[in-house]
Design an enzyme around this catalytic site. Structure first.
Site, PDB file in Angstrom:
ATOM      1  N   LYS A  88      51.776  38.937  46.259  1.00 60.48           N
ATOM      2  CA  LYS A  88      51.564  40.334  45.885  1.00 60.48           C
ATOM      3  C   LYS A  88      52.306  41.308  46.789  1.00 60.48           C
ATOM      4  O   LYS A  88      51.745  42.307  47.235  1.00 60.48           O
ATOM      5  CB  LYS A  88      50.075  40.688  45.881  1.00 60.48           C
ATOM      6  CG  LYS A  88      49.323  40.033  44.768  1.00 60.48           C
ATOM      7  CD  LYS A  88      47.988  40.706  44.622  1.00 60.48           C
ATOM      8  CE  LYS A  88      47.237  40.130  43.463  1.00 60.48           C
ATOM      9  NZ  LYS A  88      46.006  40.811  43.209  1.00 60.48           N
ATOM     10  N   LYS A 145      47.605  46.940  31.593  1.00 54.21           N
ATOM     11  CA  LYS A 145      47.394  47.904  32.675  1.00 54.21           C
ATOM     12  C   LYS A 145      48.070  47.425  33.954  1.00 54.21           C
ATOM     13  O   LYS A 145      48.211  46.222  34.183  1.00 54.21           O
ATOM     14  CB  LYS A 145      45.911  48.175  32.909  1.00 54.21           C
ATOM     15  CG  LYS A 145      45.109  46.980  33.353  1.00 54.21           C
ATOM     16  CD  LYS A 145      43.643  47.331  33.564  1.00 54.21           C
ATOM     17  CE  LYS A 145      42.867  46.133  34.050  1.00 54.21           C
ATOM     18  NZ  LYS A 145      43.297  45.593  35.338  1.00 54.21           N
ATOM     19  N   LYS A 151      39.346  42.492  35.085  1.00 55.49           N
ATOM     20  CA  LYS A 151      40.588  41.979  35.660  1.00 55.49           C
ATOM     21  C   LYS A 151      40.900  42.729  36.955  1.00 55.49           C
ATOM     22  O   LYS A 151      40.506  43.870  37.153  1.00 55.49           O
ATOM     23  CB  LYS A 151      41.750  42.150  34.672  1.00 55.49           C
ATOM     24  CG  LYS A 151      41.512  41.463  33.319  1.00 55.49           C
ATOM     25  CD  LYS A 151      41.616  39.955  33.416  1.00 55.49           C
ATOM     26  CE  LYS A 151      41.317  39.280  32.087  1.00 55.49           C
ATOM     27  NZ  LYS A 151      39.945  38.863  31.942  1.00 55.49           N
ATOM     28  N   ASP A 152      41.687  42.075  37.767  1.00 56.37           N
ATOM     29  CA  ASP A 152      42.061  42.563  39.087  1.00 56.37           C
ATOM     30  C   ASP A 152      42.753  43.920  39.037  1.00 56.37           C
ATOM     31  O   ASP A 152      43.396  44.270  38.054  1.00 56.37           O
ATOM     32  CB  ASP A 152      43.027  41.522  39.669  1.00 56.37           C
ATOM     33  CG  ASP A 152      43.331  41.745  41.125  1.00 56.37           C
ATOM     34  OD1 ASP A 152      42.609  42.516  41.767  1.00 56.37           O
ATOM     35  OD2 ASP A 152      44.304  41.151  41.611  1.00 56.37           O
ATOM     36  N   LYS A 153      42.640  44.671  40.118  1.00 59.37           N
ATOM     37  CA  LYS A 153      43.358  45.943  40.206  1.00 59.37           C
ATOM     38  C   LYS A 153      44.827  45.718  40.561  1.00 59.37           C
ATOM     39  O   LYS A 153      45.719  46.140  39.844  1.00 59.37           O
ATOM     40  CB  LYS A 153      42.704  46.830  41.274  1.00 59.37           C
ATOM     41  CG  LYS A 153      43.495  48.119  41.485  1.00 59.37           C
ATOM     42  CD  LYS A 153      42.902  49.012  42.547  1.00 59.37           C
ATOM     43  CE  LYS A 153      43.803  50.220  42.739  1.00 59.37           C
ATOM     44  NZ  LYS A 153      43.314  51.176  43.693  1.00 59.37           N
TER      45      LYS A 153
END
Length: 656
Positions: free
Chosen positions: A126, A259, A288-290
């Site tokens: 990430k 998103k 879901k994850d940010k």
């Protein structure tokens, strides 16, 4: 803020996964560091992150409370909270690393074993949120993709003019009327260039954009006005008008939400504000994850595809598409899992190491540990609060949530805790807390309302999902520790006394039957009143662990029904499906290494990559069932501690 974690488990921390350096690594360290610094100066750091300082701060979503329930009558407070959270400045990497010394490492929560034999290597996870993409897998096994912006044709839909006929001032007045924000009982809109068609469009616009309002036409002083008024008082807000919805059309509009860098509840809150409806008319199968790009299905009650599609013109970081009408909402947990596309940048492993690691992931899998995000990011882990709830020790629950704690927290929260420690006065502590919807704010409001002698009711003000999150965290803590013990004791084979599932029922594996099972068949229980335990040493280890925590494994019912744990079974090894990987070379850390659904819709070409770039990245794809953690799969590949504490300290050491 106190970390209340979403229970759906595709969330991941933004971390740089670095191994403590071996002698081989040290030889190249200065050269690599120089590359990083020159890269940083060349790019002007426009990406918002330097190549290596991925963990200058943790994901804010991990420090915010989850917004599973909006507290009524707090619109202005909520807006204030968002502004404060957005404007809050985070510290420099070294001070953050110092603060994270108080955080958890994997061994603190029982994550200690690996199943593969390869040598681990470093990589950055990430570095950009676009390096982590999640596609939901529906209950029919179909992977969600955004690939169609078209709106189902429907004669009942209002014209496009509906969205432009009202002025911004009209919309403001109508919204205030709809939300009962002032004492007006109606709003009059003058019809300029009066025609029957024009009046019809205004009637349609008011009714479709502001559910709950009715309209009529009136003559005043020779001019025509459309008068908007409340049809059914406050109830109309929660129930968009039923009589305006065609009987032939399914009541729910299903759509795919794409998103970027937003968590699911935040996204739904934004959609609700733009549509002027309550968030509870939306449903979904999992949060879901940010810090990722995610693609999932959402359903909404009685909002047309046309209105939803219109939001694509004004929303940042979201796209809506693949619209259809159905007769049912979505239910949490109905999904089959999630498909992940992950890029680990600047990897150090040799091609052989990577091949070995990825083959092992595909053939053997990884230990199905609950990931670090299940346990919080601060010095008070969520499982400790869960344990105190199960012990019925409510003073301890209150103390753990509110007492001062070392570590990464916002300044106003630190002041609130100091005030609480000094005065034990909920009103005084609340005054120090501008953000009211965090767990601390909710508990303090409860104490103000119910008094210090009724902590149980005060704690009950916190949304139910967030309260249960604490005891689930304790169950996860026990499970992780027991699984590590089980693998240490018996290795990667099924043994007599292990548990396996026959349908939904757990049975013990018998001596004569053991050759019919592998480690992939073995499950272990989350402690509760409705589960059985292994018949070997690990069964006893469960009892001993709970006894040490002043809990009785044979009495997991709580006098408050919500906190009674029935338990569940969980596979100890997960073998991901659809595992694919490739190693790619790149020079510029800002260049994406694959195309997203949105890139494809917008016709963006694949990135052109050099054949001999300065850096290498491992691009991998895999599918996981629900309630499994992608971080734990990546941990197995890299052989790394995935805690924010560990990564931050390794990362900032690397930068010095």
């Amino acid at each position: 803020l106190h970390c209340a974690l979403n229970m759906e488990t595709v969330e991941m921390n933004s971390v740089s996964l670095k191994r403590p350096r071996s002698e081989d690594d040290v030889a190249n360290a200065d050269e690599i560091k120089r590359q990083k610094i020159s890269e940083k100066s060349k790019t002007g750091n426009n990406s918002g992150q330097s190549v290596e300082t991925v963990t200058d701060q943790p994901d804010k979503s991990l420090l915010e409370d989850t917004k599973n329930e909006i507290i009524p009558n707090e619109e202005s407070e909520e807006q204030e909270d968002e502004e404060l959270e957005d404007s809050d400045e985070d510290g420099d990497p070294e001070s953050f690393a110092d603060m994270m010394k108080h955080g958890l490492t994997e061994s603190d929560v029982g994550i200690t074993k690996f199943v593969s034999s390869h040598k681990g290597f470093s990589g950055i996870l990430k570095e950009r949120y676009s390096d982590f993409v999640v596609h939901e897998i529906g209950k029919d096994g179909r992977v969600s993709h955004l690939d169609d912006f078209s709106v189902p044709v429907d004669d009942e839909d209002p014209s496009e003019e509906t969205f432009t006929v009202l002025s911004d001032e009209d919309k403001q007045r109508l919204e205030e009327l709809q939300l009962l924000k002032n004492k007006e009982t109606s709003v009059a809109i003058e019809v300029i260039e009066d025609t029957k068609e024009k009046r019809t469009v205004i009637h349609q616009a008011v009714k479709s954009l502001f559910p709950g309002l009715e309209t009529k036409t009136e003559d005043r002083d020779g001019k025509k006005y459309i008068i908007a008024y409340h049809a059914a008082g406050k109830k109309a807000l929660a129930n968009p008008r039923k009589h305006s919805w065609p009987k032939s059309r399914g009541s729910y509009c299903h759509f795919v939400l794409y998103k970027e860098n937003k968590d699911t509840m935040d996204a739904i809150n934004v959609l609700s504000k733009f549509l002027r409806v309550k968030p509870n008319i939306f449903s979904y199968m999992g949060t879901k994850d940010k810090r990722a790009i995610t693609v999932q299905e959402i359903a909404v009650l009685r909002i047309t595809a046309q209105r939803l599609a219109h939001l694509n013109k004004c929303l940042m970081n979201f796209k809506l598409g693949n619209f259809s009408y159905k007769n049912h909402p979505l239910k949490l947990g109905e999904l089959q899992g999630n498909h992940f596309t992950v890029v680990l940048r600047n990897i150090t492993g040799t091609d052989d190491q990577i091949e070995q690691a990825m083959h092992s992931l595909r053939e053997i899998g990884f230990i199905n540990y609950y990931g670090m995000q299940r346990f919080g990011t601060t010095a008070v882990p969520t499982y400790q609060i869960g344990r105190a709830i199960l012990q019925n020790n409510w003073n301890e629950v209150m103390d753990l949530i509110l007492k001062p704690r070392p570590g990464a927290e916002k300044g106003y929260l630190v002041k609130c805790r100091e005030e609480w420690a000094k005065t034990k006065d909920p009103a005084a502590a609340l005054k120090k807390l501008p953000v009211k919807r965090c767990v601390e704010g909710q508990l303090l409001r409860g104490l103000l309302k119910y008094g210090m002698k009724n902590i149980i009711s005060a704690f009950g003000i916190i949304p139910r999902n967030n309260r249960l999150m604490y005891i689930h965290s304790y169950q996860s803590y026990v499970w992780n520790n027991m699984v590590s013990k089980r693998i240490e004791e018996y290795g990667l084979r099924a043994v007599p006394g292990d548990l396996t599932l026959k349908g939904a029922t757990a049975v013990h594996i018998e001596e004569g039957d053991v050759d019919n099972y592998t480690i992939h068949d073995v499950v272990m229980p989350l402690p509760g009143f409705d589960v059985i335990y292994p018949k070997h040493k690990i069964g006893e280890a469960y009892k001993e662990m709970l006894v040490a925590d002043n809990l009785d494994i044979n009495n997991m019912r709580h006098k408050i029904r919500d906190y009674s744990l029935s338990g569940a079974y969980r596979k100890i090894i997960i073998r991901p499906q659809n595992v694919n990987w490739e190693v790619v070379a790149y020079d510029d850390p800002r260049i994406p290494l694959f195309t997203t659904d949105l890139d494809k819709l917008e016709g963006k070409p694949l990135p052109v990559l050099p054949t001999d770039g300065k850096f290498r990245a491992l691009k991998m794809e895999f599918s996981l069932p629900p309630s499994t953690y992608a971080t734990m799969a990546i941990r197995e590949v890299l052989k790394m501690d995935t805690s924010i504490k560990n990564q931050t300290q390794l990362n900032t050491t690397w930068l010095r």
